[in-house]
Enzyme design. Structure first.
Site, short mmCIF file in Angstrom:
data_model
loop_
_atom_site.label_atom_id
_atom_site.label_comp_id
_atom_site.label_asym_id
_atom_site.label_seq_id
_atom_site.Cartn_x
_atom_site.Cartn_y
_atom_site.Cartn_z
CG ASP A 76 -93.42 33.30 21.73
OD1 ASP A 76 -92.93 33.74 20.78
OD2 ASP A 76 -93.49 31.99 22.04
CD GLU A 136 -90.04 30.23 17.90
OE1 GLU A 136 -89.32 29.42 17.12
OE2 GLU A 136 -89.55 30.38 19.12
ZN LIG Z 1 -86.54 31.92 19.02
#
Ligand SMILES: [Zn+2]
Length: 363
Positions: A76, A136
Site C-alpha cells: 500500500d 501498513e
Molecule cells: Zn513504508
C-alpha cells in the site's frame, strides 16, 4: 472490480518494474488489484510455494537450506497528493533516469526488488521467504503483517529479516520503541473573579513542563548502534471558560525509547521523572534490537558493504523482532521523500539494491 489482472514482467529492468507497480494505484484499503497482479506473477514461478491471506502474499523457496531469510515489503501507499502539478502521483513518470510517482520510495522500489529477486533466484544459497502485505500506512491494528503473524506464524519463521523500506541503500538496524502517557493535574474550579477560592490546574502543569524541558534525553548503545531517545510533551489541554479557574489539565507525552528498554522499563522511567504526578500509559510498542551480531545479519552487512545505522522511528522490524527474528531496513530511495508530493527515486538506486541482495543471496 477489474475483470482481468495486469500482467507484471518480473524479468524486466527492476526500475521499469517499479514503474509498473506504481501504475496500479494501491492506496491503503485498495490493494486488491496490485495483490492480484503480484500473486499471479509469483504463482507462475514453479520454485515458489505461494500463500494468499486477504491482500497479503507469502512466497517461499523450499530448498531445505540451513538458513532462511525473509524479504518483506508493504503493497500500500499513502493517498495521492492533492496539489495540482505534483509528480509523486499515479501514473508514474520519468525525468531522465529519475522515476516519479506515489510509492517510488515508500516502497514500490523495494517491492520491485523483492519481485525481481523472486523470479531470478530459483536456487538461492539461503532459503528465501518473500512477504508482501497490505495496510501498513494506516493504524497498526489493520496491518496485513500483523494479521499474517496471527494466521500463518509458521510461514514467517526465519533466521533474519530484511524490510525493503527506503534507507538510501544503507542498513538501518532495529528501531526505537514508542510510548504515550497522560499526565494529569487536578485543581479546584472557581470564578476567576475570586481565584483564591480555587486551585489552578494549568499552573500546576508548569512543573511537568519544566521537568520535561530540563530533561536530557539519553543516547544508548545497543548491539553496537547508538539509539538517540526523545521525551516530549506533544499535546496539552485544560480549562473550560474565560472566567473559570481550571480544575484539570492533561499533558500528553511521547517517549521514544532505545530498544534495550521494554515498554515497562520506559513507563518506570517516565513515572520516576514525573514523580508526584498522576501518570497513565495510553499506548506502547516495543522497539527492536538490531541483532547485527547474528551470523546471518553480520554476513549480510559485510556483503552489502554499508555502515549500519540505527533507526529512530518505529517500523515493522519490531514485529519480526517480537517473533525472535533479527531484522533490518534496507531499501532504495530517500526516506525523507516518503509521503511527499514529489516522491521520486533514481533508477540506479533500485538497481543497486537489487544487485546487492542478488549477490548476497546467490553466494
Ligand atoms: Zn513504508
Amino acid at each position: 472490480m477489474t475483470a482481468f489482472t495486469t500482467a507484471l514482467d518480473l524479468t524486466s529492468d527492476v526500475a521499469d518494474l517499479t514503474a509498473a507497480l506504481i501504475d496500479i494505484n494501491s492506496v491503503s484499503g485498495n490493494e486488491r488489484e496490485l495483490a492480484d497482479a503480484v500473486e499471479a506473477a509469483l504463482r507462475s514461478l514453479p520454485h515458489l510455494q505461494v500463500t494468499r491471506d486477504g491482500d497479503a502474499i507469502v512466497a517461499r523457496t523450499e530448498l531445505g537450506r540451513d538458513e532462511r531469510v525473509i524479504l518483506a515489503g508493504h503493497l500500500d501507499t499513502v493517498p495521492l497528493p492533492l496539489t495540482a502539478g505534483s509528480r509523486g502521483t499515479v501514473p508514474s513518470s520519468w525525468d531522465g533516469e529519475v522515476l516519479y510517482g506515489r510509492g517510488t520510495t515508500d516502497m514500490k522500489g523495494g517491492v520491485a526488488v523483492q519481485l525481481a529477486l523472486a523470479a531470478r533466484l530459483a536456487d538461492p544459497a539461503r532459503d528465501v521467504t518473500y512477504v508482501f502485505y497490505d495496510h501498513e500506512e494506516v493504524e497498526a491494528s489493520l496491518s496485513g503483517l500483523g494479521r499474517l503473524v496471527v494466521n500463518y506464524p509458521e510461514l514467517l519463521q526465519g533466521d533474519f529479516a530484511i524490510l525493503l523500506e527506503p534507507t538510501d541503500g544503507t542498513v538501518e538496524g532495529g528501531c526505537n520503541g514508542t510510548s504515550r502517557f497522560e499526565v494529569t493535574t487536578v485543581g479546584k474550579a472557581a470564578h476567576s473573579a475570586r481565584a483564591w477560592m480555587g486551585q489552578n490546574a494549568i499552573h500546576a502543569a508548569a512543573e511537568i513542563l519544566t521537568r520535561l524541558r530540563d530533561h536530557e534525553p539519553a543516547t544508548v548503545a545497543v548491539d553496537g548502534l547508538e539509539y538517540r531517545e526523545s521525551l516530549n510533551a506533544v499535546k496539552i489541554h485544560g480549562g473550560t471558560a474565560g472566567n473559570v479557574i481550571p480544575d484539570r489539565t492533561v499533558v500528553e507525552i511521547n517517549y521514544r525509547f532505545a530498544p534495550d528498554k521494554t515498554p515497562d522499563d520506559a513507563e518506570a522511567y517516565v513515572r520516576n521523572l514525573l514523580d508526584g504526578f498522576s501518570v497513565i500509559r495510553t499506548d506502547a510498542a516495543a522497539g527492536a534490537r538490531p541483532g547485527l551480531n547474528h551470523p546471518a545479519a553480520a554476513d549480510f552487512v559485510a556483503a552489502v558493504g554499508a555502515e549500519p545505522k540505527p533507526k529512530y522511528g518505529w517500523t515493522d522490524v519490531a514485529r519480526f523482532s517480537a517473533l525472535g527474528i533479527p531484522a533490518v531496513n534496507f531499501g532504495p530511495g530517500d526516506a525523507l521523500l516518503a509521503h511527499t508530493d514529489n516522491e521520486h527515486v533514481p533508477a540506479e538506486a533500485i538497481r543497486e539494491c537489487f544487485r546487492a541482495l542478488d549477490r548476497w543471496l546467490s553466494a
